[in-house]
Design an enzyme around this catalytic site. Structure first.
Site, PDB file in Angstrom:
ATOM      1  N   SER A   1       0.864  -1.334   0.141  1.00 26.39           N
ATOM      2  CA  SER A   1      -0.001   0.148   0.061  1.00 26.39           C
ATOM      3  C   SER A   1       0.736   1.277   0.042  1.00 26.39           C
ATOM      4  O   SER A   1       0.257   2.348   0.032  1.00 26.39           O
ATOM      5  CB  SER A   1      -0.932  -0.074   0.997  1.00 26.39           C
ATOM      6  OG  SER A   1      -2.104  -0.886   0.852  1.00 26.39           O
TER       7      SER A   1
ATOM      8  N   LYS B   1       0.049   3.698  -2.957  1.00 21.95           N
ATOM      9  CA  LYS B   1      -1.158   4.857  -2.729  1.00 21.95           C
ATOM     10  C   LYS B   1      -0.297   6.225  -2.602  1.00 21.95           C
ATOM     11  O   LYS B   1      -1.208   7.015  -2.797  1.00 21.95           O
ATOM     12  CB  LYS B   1      -2.031   4.327  -1.517  1.00 21.95           C
ATOM     13  CG  LYS B   1      -2.674   3.257  -1.624  1.00 21.95           C
ATOM     14  CD  LYS B   1      -3.840   2.941  -0.352  1.00 21.95           C
ATOM     15  CE  LYS B   1      -4.481   1.935  -0.532  1.00 21.95           C
ATOM     16  NZ  LYS B   1      -3.862   0.551  -0.017  1.00 21.95           N
TER      17      LYS B   1
ATOM     18  N   SER C   1      -6.024   3.372   4.394  1.00 22.29           N
ATOM     19  CA  SER C   1      -5.539   2.514   3.437  1.00 22.29           C
ATOM     20  C   SER C   1      -6.638   1.744   2.545  1.00 22.29           C
ATOM     21  O   SER C   1      -6.442   0.569   2.364  1.00 22.29           O
ATOM     22  CB  SER C   1      -4.540   1.640   3.915  1.00 22.29           C
ATOM     23  OG  SER C   1      -3.564   1.033   2.585  1.00 22.29           O
TER      24      SER C   1
END
Length: 306
Positions: A78, A81, A142
């Site tokens: 993640s 992102k 997230s």
């Protein structure tokens, strides 16, 4: 044939010359790890670098604190992102405090909000949520489904958005980075600590991202309960961001930012901590190892830069 005997003095001179040449080669051609030169840090501190994976850190305005560990691309989960937010805000800039346009949650984002084995944000189709709040839902808890929703909103499809991500990576000189999705759930999205440090340097120039990633928790209209930041280091040792990541293949990952005494901003990236284990264990390792690194920098940097 008789062997020529080198007199002791000549042998000593030859050895001395060899040492001098070796030292010169160390400076001109630094040692390599996995085929790539390991650059010397601009600020040399004795730091508790992680024993596995890879890590890199720098002090803005002063330079590199060094890099350690494996040098090849690894899954980053993640942490992906951060680039998603960077691209969205480059295409749809927001001023500090501005909410931005309202975006309609589609059926796909709602369906994905209950996807097993993914971090998601609970959103309902038809609900209109501002760009800033969606960025927060992506970066703070997230939300994978939110990352893909923002990608579709920005570029029409996740595939078209990924092309933008890779173009931006190339423009930033992230030569060892490949993005294959907006959320990081794909193990095929890979990068290095040094490449992600380049991105951290850029995103921390954006006041909107800085504000979001420093938020420990918030409430978003239409989303039940409080949204809690996965970065549990916030508020400790001067930490003001940035983004966690974890998966079985990636292990734990953390891109972090911390303010040290005197106002300097320190940026760092720790990747591939405890890969192959549970994502939760990997994330714990990334957070713990990053905290040790940040605490040491807080102690050592002021004295080293006087």
């Amino acid at each position: 044939m008789a062997r020529t005997r080198i007199p002791p003095v000549a042998g000593g001179l030859a050895a001395a010359v060899a040492v001098v040449l070796a030292a010169a080669c160390w400076v001109v051609f630094p040692p390599e790890i996995a085929g790539r030169a390991l650059a010397r840090p601009d600020v040399d501190l004795a730091l508790p670098w992680p024993d596995e994976g890879q890590a890199s850190a720098e002090v803005q305005g002063l330079g590199s604190l060094g890099s350690r560990g494996e040098r090849g691309p690894v899954p980053i989960a993640s942490v992906t992102k951060v680039m998603t937010a960077y691209v969205v805000l480059k295409d749809h800039p927001l001023a500090p405090g501005e909410a931005g346009p309202e975006i309609t949650v589609d059926e796909q984002a709602q369906a994905e909000s209950t996807a097993p084995d993914e971090s998601t944000a609970p959103v309902r189709a038809g609900r209109r949520i501002s760009e800033r709040d969606l960025l927060a839902l992506m970066l703070i808890p997230s939300g994978n489904n939110i990352a893909r929703l923002l990608a579709r909103w920005d570029a029409g499809s996740q595939e078209a958005f990924v092309e933008k991500m890779n173009r931006e990576a190339a423009a930033l000189g992230m030569t060892d980075t490949t993005y294959t999705g907006a959320s990081g759930v794909e193990d095929s999205t890979t990068s290095t600590a040094e490449d992600q440090l380049r991105l951290a340097r850029e995103v921390m120039k954006n006041e909107v991202i800085r504000s979001i990633v420093a938020t420990r928790s918030l409430r978003v209209d239409g989303v039940p309960g409080s949204v809690v930041n996965t970065n549990t280091l916030l508020g400790r040792n001067g930490v003001i961001g940035l983004k966690t990541g974890s998966s079985t293949a990636a292990g734990g990952a953390l891109m972090w930012a911390a303010e040290v005494r005197g106002g300097a901003l320190v940026l760092g990236v720790v990747l591939h901590q405890n890969p192959g284990g549970s994502p939760a264990a990997g994330l714990r390792a990334a957070l713990e190892n990053s905290e040790k690194l940040i605490a040491a920098i807080q102690r050592e940097l002021p004295a080293a830069t006087r």
